[in-house]
Every structure is written in C-alpha cells, then in structure tokens.
Design an enzyme around this catalytic site. Structure first.
Site, PDB file in Angstrom:
ATOM      1  N   GLY A   1      55.149  17.175 -32.430  1.00  0.00           N
ATOM      2  CA  GLY A   1      55.731  15.655 -32.397  1.00  0.00           C
ATOM      3  C   GLY A   1      54.558  14.980 -31.692  1.00  0.00           C
TER       4      GLY A   1
ATOM      5  CG  MET B   1      55.633  13.461 -25.632  1.00  0.00           C
ATOM      6  SD  MET B   1      54.569  12.326 -24.985  1.00  0.00           S
ATOM      7  CE  MET B   1      54.520  13.755 -23.356  1.00  0.00           C
TER       8      MET B   1
ATOM      9  CB  VAL C   1      59.987  22.638 -28.604  1.00  0.00           C
ATOM     10  CG1 VAL C   1      60.794  22.963 -29.428  1.00  0.00           C
ATOM     11  CG2 VAL C   1      58.601  23.362 -29.053  1.00  0.00           C
TER      12      VAL C   1
ATOM     13  CB  ALA D   1      64.620  19.663 -23.239  1.00  0.00           C
TER      14      ALA D   1
ATOM     15  CG  ASN E   1      61.287  15.204 -19.810  1.00  0.00           C
ATOM     16  OD1 ASN E   1      60.719  15.692 -18.774  1.00  0.00           O
ATOM     17  ND2 ASN E   1      61.445  14.112 -20.255  1.00  0.00           N
TER      18      ASN E   1
ATOM     19  CB  SER F   1      55.383  11.890 -15.980  1.00  0.00           C
ATOM     20  OG  SER F   1      55.382  10.679 -16.184  1.00  0.00           O
ATOM     21  N   GLY F   2      53.868  10.559 -18.642  1.00  0.00           N
ATOM     22  CA  GLY F   2      52.890   9.592 -18.918  1.00  0.00           C
ATOM     23  C   GLY F   2      53.256   9.167 -20.222  1.00  0.00           C
ATOM     24  N   GLY F   3      54.323   9.687 -21.059  1.00  0.00           N
ATOM     25  CA  GLY F   3      54.547   9.095 -22.742  1.00  0.00           C
ATOM     26  C   GLY F   3      53.384   9.598 -23.223  1.00  0.00           C
TER      27      GLY F   3
ATOM     28  CE  LYS G   1      58.238  13.499 -16.591  1.00  0.00           C
ATOM     29  NZ  LYS G   1      59.069  13.322 -17.751  1.00  0.00           N
TER      30      LYS G   1
ATOM     31  CG  HIS H   1      58.250  11.284 -12.434  1.00  0.00           C
ATOM     32  ND1 HIS H   1      58.956  10.663 -13.535  1.00  0.00           N
ATOM     33  CD2 HIS H   1      57.144  10.673 -12.132  1.00  0.00           C
ATOM     34  CE1 HIS H   1      57.927   9.780 -14.098  1.00  0.00           C
ATOM     35  NE2 HIS H   1      56.857   9.803 -13.308  1.00  0.00           N
ATOM     36  CG  ASN H   2      62.156  11.525 -15.985  1.00  0.00           C
ATOM     37  OD1 ASN H   2      60.827  11.489 -15.538  1.00  0.00           O
ATOM     38  ND2 ASN H   2      62.389  11.815 -17.348  1.00  0.00           N
TER      39      ASN H   2
ATOM     40  CD  GLU I   1      60.634   7.114 -16.287  1.00  0.00           C
ATOM     41  OE1 GLU I   1      59.631   7.850 -16.115  1.00  0.00           O
ATOM     42  OE2 GLU I   1      61.414   7.097 -17.297  1.00  0.00           O
TER      43      GLU I   1
ATOM     44  NE  ARG J   1      68.148   3.661 -17.438  1.00  0.00           N
ATOM     45  CZ  ARG J   1      67.059   4.533 -17.987  1.00  0.00           C
ATOM     46  NH1 ARG J   1      67.046   5.418 -18.937  1.00  0.00           N
ATOM     47  NH2 ARG J   1      66.131   4.140 -17.141  1.00  0.00           N
TER      48      ARG J   1
HETATM   49  C1  6PG Z   1      57.676  10.127 -18.410  1.00  0.00           C
HETATM   50  C2  6PG Z   1      59.101   9.692 -18.980  1.00  0.00           C
HETATM   51  C3  6PG Z   1      59.636  10.620 -20.197  1.00  0.00           C
HETATM   52  C4  6PG Z   1      60.522   9.623 -20.950  1.00  0.00           C
HETATM   53  C5  6PG Z   1      62.004  10.228 -20.405  1.00  0.00           C
HETATM   54  C6  6PG Z   1      62.996   9.008 -19.945  1.00  0.00           C
HETATM   55  O1  6PG Z   1      57.696  10.493 -17.149  1.00  0.00           O
HETATM   56  O2  6PG Z   1      56.971  10.204 -19.199  1.00  0.00           O
HETATM   57  O3  6PG Z   1      60.031   9.781 -17.753  1.00  0.00           O
HETATM   58  O4  6PG Z   1      59.818  11.750 -19.606  1.00  0.00           O
HETATM   59  O5  6PG Z   1      60.263   8.298 -21.137  1.00  0.00           O
HETATM   60  O6  6PG Z   1      62.505  10.803 -21.489  1.00  0.00           O
HETATM   61  O7  6PG Z   1      63.606   8.633 -20.896  1.00  0.00           O
HETATM   62  P1  6PG Z   1      65.369   7.962 -20.864  1.00  0.00           P
HETATM   63  O8  6PG Z   1      65.026   6.626 -20.280  1.00  0.00           O
HETATM   64  O9  6PG Z   1      65.412   8.165 -22.196  1.00  0.00           O
HETATM   65  O10 6PG Z   1      66.087   9.058 -20.001  1.00  0.00           O
END
Ligand code: 6PG
Length: 466
Positions: free
Chosen positions: A11, A13, A73, A75, A101, A127-129, A181, A184-185, A188, A286
């Site tokens: 994909g 990533m 792949v 998760a 993830n 992380s980093g998209g 990670k 981290h999210n 985020e 959310r």
């Molecule tokens: C990252 C992001 C990445 C992704 C997550 C969050 O660190 O690159 O966190 O892992 O954007 O999937 O997505 P959701 O907002 O859909 O939970």
C-alpha cells in the site's frame, strides 16, 4: 546478488518504506498478496534497486541471511496470515518486522510464537504518514535487543535525522515499540483536539476570519509552539475549496473518524490505573462529533446561556489562547509520558523516556520543538515523577495558567465546549492538590460496603460502624 531486505504489503506506506530503503542503498525485494499493487510500485521506479516477486517462496529465497522481512500490512488478522504463509520458507535466525499499527499485545503473542521457532520478531512503531515513510519516519522498534541490532543499520538509515541523529532508538522488549507508538497516537489525538479548541476560540469567541486564524497559527509556529500539527493547521486553513471557493475547512463535515490506536491508549491507561483524562477526552470528543444527526436535533432543543456581544480584546485574547494551548499541550504530553513511565515500571521495560522524546523530534506526527525540553527534563532526572514538576514546565505553567483559566472560563460562561482545554486545567489543578476530596469517597465506600479506609495518622486499614 541477494537482496538485503524484503518488504511485504505495498500500500502507500509499504511502497514508500521500500523506496526509502532503496534510496538509502538497500537492495529491496517486494511482495504483495495481490499483483496490482506490486505493478503500481514497479511503474513508479526510477532506477531504484527494488525487485518485485510474485511468489512468496522466490521472495524469501532472494534474501540474504539472516533474512530481514518488513511487513507493512493492515494490523490484525492479515499480519498473522502473512506470518503463517512465510513460516514454511524461513530458517532459524531470520527476522520478521511488523511496521504497522499493531496492538502491542498482539505483537507480544507473535513474538512468543516466533521466538519458540527460533525466529526474531520486532514490533516497530512507525510514525510520519506517507511522506514520512518515504523521506524519513520516526521509528520505535521493540523486541530482543540483539535482533534489533541486526536490523538497526537499515532502520537508522531510513529514519528521519535530527541534528545528525536518527529518529530511531531501541525502545524495549517484546511489544514495547508498538506500545510507544500507540501512546504517541493518543498524544496525537489530544494535541489535535487542543488545536481544534484553540481554533474554535479564535473563530467563535474572537470572531476572526479563517485567513486571520491561519496567520495566527503561522505566527505561533515560529515560536515555542512550533510543531508539525500547528504548521499543517495553518496550511489547512488557507486551502480553498475548488467547488465553492470557500475555505475548504468550512465544507468538511464535522464528524471525526479514528482507527483505534487512541482508543487502545485510553483502554490500556484505564486498565492499569493511569490518569490520561486529556487523551481520553480527545477520544470522546471524536465520539461526540460522530453523533452529528443527534447534535443537530439537540441544537434546536437545548438552550445555552444568553449570548452577549463579544467584548474581548483581540490582541490580549490571542495571546491568552496561545498560553492556554501551550499549557494544554504540556499537560497532554505529561499524561502520555506518564503512561510510558507507569507502564514501563509495571512491565519492567525500562523505556528510555529521554530518547523517546528525542526520536519524536523528527518524522512523526507529534514532532514539536518542545520535545527538546521534555528530553532535557528526563536527562536531568530519569525517574522524574511527572513532566509537570520539571522546573522548566512548572515555571511555564506558573505564567500560562492565567491564559488557560481565562479561556476555559469564557467557554463555560458562553456555552462553548472545550473538553481538552478544561480537562488539562483539571489535571493540573488535581495534580497540584496535596489533599484531595478522596477521603470522603473512602468514607462513603466504608459506610455502604465496609470497604475500609486508611488514616492520616496511623498505619493499617480501618472500618467504622457508621
Ligand atoms: C502516524 C499517525 C498514523 C495514523 C493513525 C491515526 O503517526 O503516522 O498516527 O499512525 O494517522 O492511523 O489515525 P486515526 O486518527 O485514524 O486513528
């Protein structure tokens, strides 16, 4: 010549990680369960040493030993199925890495299963998209240290680099990388929601235009709030909708999605008695946003306070909002890092908090200038109980709480919800309260359930016949 690494899952990533590895001199074998994505990647190639394989056996046999196979792949069950299809072709000492993830508990199960078979397994937070995957993400590897060492030359090369250092460090055993990670999210989510609340204040309370708010975010990004999320927010606000010519933000439906990592962060915290109220509020924000139809109905049925003309001085209040946002951010990161600390102690992971802050400075979504200060705080005291009491942050909050209190009060008085800003303030005030009201809770528990209580002046557990 054999390939030096294999990537499965092509994909966006996975393709970008493969290209990143090839751009850094690796000979990359790639394989995807369906042929279409492999073809898409090969069409994009521009001289990079990426070789496509269409049979898993040929893919595995093309790799030098110990084989290093990187999975990108989705998760969940797909990971187990790929591992299952790889197993007959692997040999002792080969290494599988999961860069998705994955839930850290799944990673631990896979680690145990593969270790029994003599295979190495690394759960790697990335992380980093999509851009980060190609140009340098933040990388959080967990598993056996000796297994990590074998993959480290490649991982550190493809990671983002800050001040000449790779944003990749060994995190800890088993699922520790994916755990880091996951949190981290969670951070985020909180950071994003705090920014959204600051935006709401500027837009609704100060009545600023989208363009003016973009300017403010850009200005904030040049100071101590400098971060990727603030930077992209300014850019988002400047974007016009091609169809209507309006700011694009105004035509985006206010229903937030999520893929689960923020939810897992809160569940883990709740399961282990770790207070992460701001992160959890951002998740609930959310969830409430997703109830769009109900909210539209409620808007016509439920009243708020009388609306009075806004008399807020713009210049003064923009600065107060900046302070509120910065303090909210400190509290949110304090909760996330506290989750690292408490979990690390619980599982004896010895998470390197100082280094985690350092590798978050580049590549990842929550990269921010103030991670330098967080790292320094742990450098000074590696067993720091909470970031809030680090001298730099304690001093900051002495000055900035005024902004946070004022902004939250305005929201309460005028009926605008600021779940994460108010939760940040509550966290700050609760954490600095030496004697809380929990003595009354203990008394009530003892009254109705004989659950006993401890005393302030004696050791042991006591029960009163109330
Ligand atoms: C990252 C992001 C990445 C992704 C997550 C969050 O660190 O690159 O966190 O892992 O954007 O999937 O997505 P959701 O907002 O859909 O939970």
């Amino acid at each position: 010549m054999l390939n030096t690494i294999g990537v499965i899952g092509l994909g966006v990533m996975g393709s970008n990680i493969a290209l990143n590895m090839a751009n850094n001199g690796e000979k990359v074998a790639v394989y995807n369960y369906t042929r279409d994505l492999t073809d898409k990647l090969t069409e994009k190639l521009n001289g990079q040493t990426v070789t496509p394989y269409y049979e898993i056996d040929a893919f595995v046999q093309s790799l030098e030993r110990p084989r290093k196979i990187f999975l990108m792949v989705t998760a969940g069950a797909a990971i187990d199925s790929v591992i299952h299809s790889l197993l007959p072709h692997l040999e002792q000492g080969d290494i599988i890495m999961d860069g998705g993830n994955s839930h850290y508990k799944d990673t631990e199960r896979r680690y145990d299963e593969l270790k029994e078979k003599g295979l190495g397994y690394l759960g790697i937070g990335i992380s980093g998209g999509e851009v980060g995957a190609l140009t340098g993400p933040s990388i959080m590897p967990g598993g056996d240290r000796d297994v990590y060492e074998k993959a480290a030359p490649i991982l550190t090369k493809i990671a983002a680099q800050v001040d000449g250092n790779p944003c990749c460090v060994y995190i800890g055993p088993k699922g520790a990388g994916h755990f880091v990670k996951m949190v981290h999210n969670g951070i985020e989510y909180a950071d994003m929601q705090l920014i959204a609340e600051a935006y709401t204040f500027l837009r609704e309370k100060l009545q600023l235009s989208v363009e003016e708010i973009a300017d403010i975010f850009e200005e904030w990004n040049a100071g101590e709030l400098q971060s990727y999320l603030i930077e992209i927010t300014a850019e988002i606000l400047r974007k016009k909708d091609e169809k209507t010519g309006q700011p694009l933000i105004d035509v985006i439906l206010d229903k937030a999605g999520q893929k689960g990592t923020g939810k897992w962060t809160s569940i883990q915290a709740i399961d282990h008695g770790i207070p992460t109220s701001i992160i959890t509020e951002s998740l609930f924000a959310r969830y409430i946003s997703a109830l769009k139809e109900e909210r539209m109905t409620a808007q016509s049925l439920l009243t708020g306070p009388e609306q009075e003309p806004s008399l807020l001085d713009k210049q003064i209040w923009v600065e107060l909002v900046r302070q509120a946002l910065y303090m909210g951010k400190i509290c949110a990161y304090a909760q996330g890092f506290n989750q690292y600390k408490m979990t690390s102690e619980l599982f004896d992971w010895k998470l390197p908090l100082k280094d985690i802050a350092l590798i978050f400075r580049g590549g990842c979504i929550i990269r921010a200038q103030f991670l330098n200060v967080i790292s320094e705080a742990y450098e000074e005291q590696d067993r720091l109980a909470n970031l809030l009491i680090a001298p730099y942050f304690a001093e900051k909050m002495k000055d900035y709480q005024n902004g946070l209190r004022k902004v939250v009060c305005e929201g309460i008085v005028s009926g605008v919800a600021f779940p994460c800003l108010s939760s940040s303030l509550t966290y700050y005030d609760s954490y600095r309260t030496g004697r809380s009201n929990a003595h009354l809770l203990q008394a009530q528990r003892d009254y109705f359930g004989a659950h006993t209580y401890e005393r302030t002046d004696a050791e042991g557990f006591f029960h009163t016949n109330w």
